[in-house]
Design a protein around this motif. Sequence first.
Motif, PDB file in Angstrom:
ATOM      1  N   GLU A 115       3.976 -63.716 -61.269  1.00  0.00           N
ATOM      2  CA  GLU A 115       5.282 -63.358 -61.801  1.00  0.00           C
ATOM      3  C   GLU A 115       5.140 -62.960 -63.261  1.00  0.00           C
ATOM      4  O   GLU A 115       4.577 -63.700 -64.063  1.00  0.00           O
ATOM      5  CB  GLU A 115       6.274 -64.506 -61.671  1.00  0.00           C
ATOM      6  N   PHE A 116       5.635 -61.766 -63.584  1.00  0.00           N
ATOM      7  CA  PHE A 116       5.659 -61.280 -64.955  1.00  0.00           C
ATOM      8  C   PHE A 116       7.089 -61.356 -65.453  1.00  0.00           C
ATOM      9  O   PHE A 116       8.022 -61.057 -64.719  1.00  0.00           O
ATOM     10  CB  PHE A 116       5.196 -59.817 -65.023  1.00  0.00           C
ATOM     11  N   SER A 117       7.244 -61.750 -66.714  1.00  0.00           N
ATOM     12  CA  SER A 117       8.564 -61.793 -67.343  1.00  0.00           C
ATOM     13  C   SER A 117       8.497 -61.005 -68.641  1.00  0.00           C
ATOM     14  O   SER A 117       7.517 -61.095 -69.394  1.00  0.00           O
ATOM     15  CB  SER A 117       8.972 -63.234 -67.661  1.00  0.00           C
ATOM     16  N   TYR A 118       9.550 -60.228 -68.888  1.00  0.00           N
ATOM     17  CA  TYR A 118       9.615 -59.439 -70.118  1.00  0.00           C
ATOM     18  C   TYR A 118      11.065 -59.130 -70.418  1.00  0.00           C
ATOM     19  O   TYR A 118      11.784 -58.606 -69.553  1.00  0.00           O
ATOM     20  CB  TYR A 118       8.823 -58.127 -69.958  1.00  0.00           C
TER      21      TYR A 118
ATOM     22  N   GLU B 275       8.260 -51.529 -68.732  1.00  0.00           N
ATOM     23  CA  GLU B 275       8.512 -51.956 -70.107  1.00  0.00           C
ATOM     24  C   GLU B 275       9.421 -50.972 -70.823  1.00  0.00           C
ATOM     25  O   GLU B 275      10.374 -51.365 -71.495  1.00  0.00           O
ATOM     26  CB  GLU B 275       7.174 -52.069 -70.838  1.00  0.00           C
TER      27      GLU B 275
ATOM     28  N   GLY C  18      13.741 -60.862 -70.544  1.00  0.00           N
ATOM     29  CA  GLY C  18      14.734 -61.432 -69.634  1.00  0.00           C
ATOM     30  C   GLY C  18      14.614 -60.984 -68.201  1.00  0.00           C
ATOM     31  O   GLY C  18      15.279 -61.516 -67.324  1.00  0.00           O
ATOM     32  N   GLY C  19      13.793 -59.996 -67.938  1.00  0.00           N
ATOM     33  CA  GLY C  19      13.581 -59.530 -66.563  1.00  0.00           C
ATOM     34  C   GLY C  19      12.287 -60.091 -66.026  1.00  0.00           C
ATOM     35  O   GLY C  19      11.377 -60.426 -66.790  1.00  0.00           O
ATOM     36  N   SER C  20      12.196 -60.256 -64.714  1.00  0.00           N
ATOM     37  CA  SER C  20      10.949 -60.726 -64.130  1.00  0.00           C
ATOM     38  C   SER C  20      10.729 -60.030 -62.794  1.00  0.00           C
ATOM     39  O   SER C  20      11.677 -59.583 -62.147  1.00  0.00           O
ATOM     40  CB  SER C  20      10.957 -62.240 -63.945  1.00  0.00           C
ATOM     41  N   PHE C  21       9.459 -59.918 -62.443  1.00  0.00           N
ATOM     42  CA  PHE C  21       9.094 -59.308 -61.169  1.00  0.00           C
ATOM     43  C   PHE C  21       7.783 -59.901 -60.702  1.00  0.00           C
ATOM     44  O   PHE C  21       6.999 -60.408 -61.497  1.00  0.00           O
ATOM     45  CB  PHE C  21       9.020 -57.780 -61.277  1.00  0.00           C
ATOM     46  N   LYS C  22       7.578 -59.879 -59.394  1.00  0.00           N
ATOM     47  CA  LYS C  22       6.360 -60.436 -58.809  1.00  0.00           C
ATOM     48  C   LYS C  22       5.467 -59.321 -58.289  1.00  0.00           C
ATOM     49  O   LYS C  22       5.951 -58.343 -57.728  1.00  0.00           O
ATOM     50  CB  LYS C  22       6.705 -61.399 -57.682  1.00  0.00           C
TER      51      LYS C  22
END
Length: 68
Positions: A26-29, A62, A31-35
């Motif tokens: 899981e990446f977070s950037y 990004e 306030g958003g996150s995705f797997k």
Amino acid sequence: MSMCEQDPATWSCDRCAVALVPGKVEFSYMGGSFKVDLPVCPDCGLVLVPEELAVGRMADAEKILEDK
């Protein structure tokens, strides 16, 4: 064949000296996150982010998040 499609067993963790295995990361950037499925060290959790993913889709995501 891209690096994401290669067998993760062809890569190993330099620190633990074990083969990487496929894993959900899981990446977070901003306030958003995705797997994403990426090669991961089963011992220390080190994640291999292929260059084409880092400069391709991740850079695109990004930019989209920063433009909001």
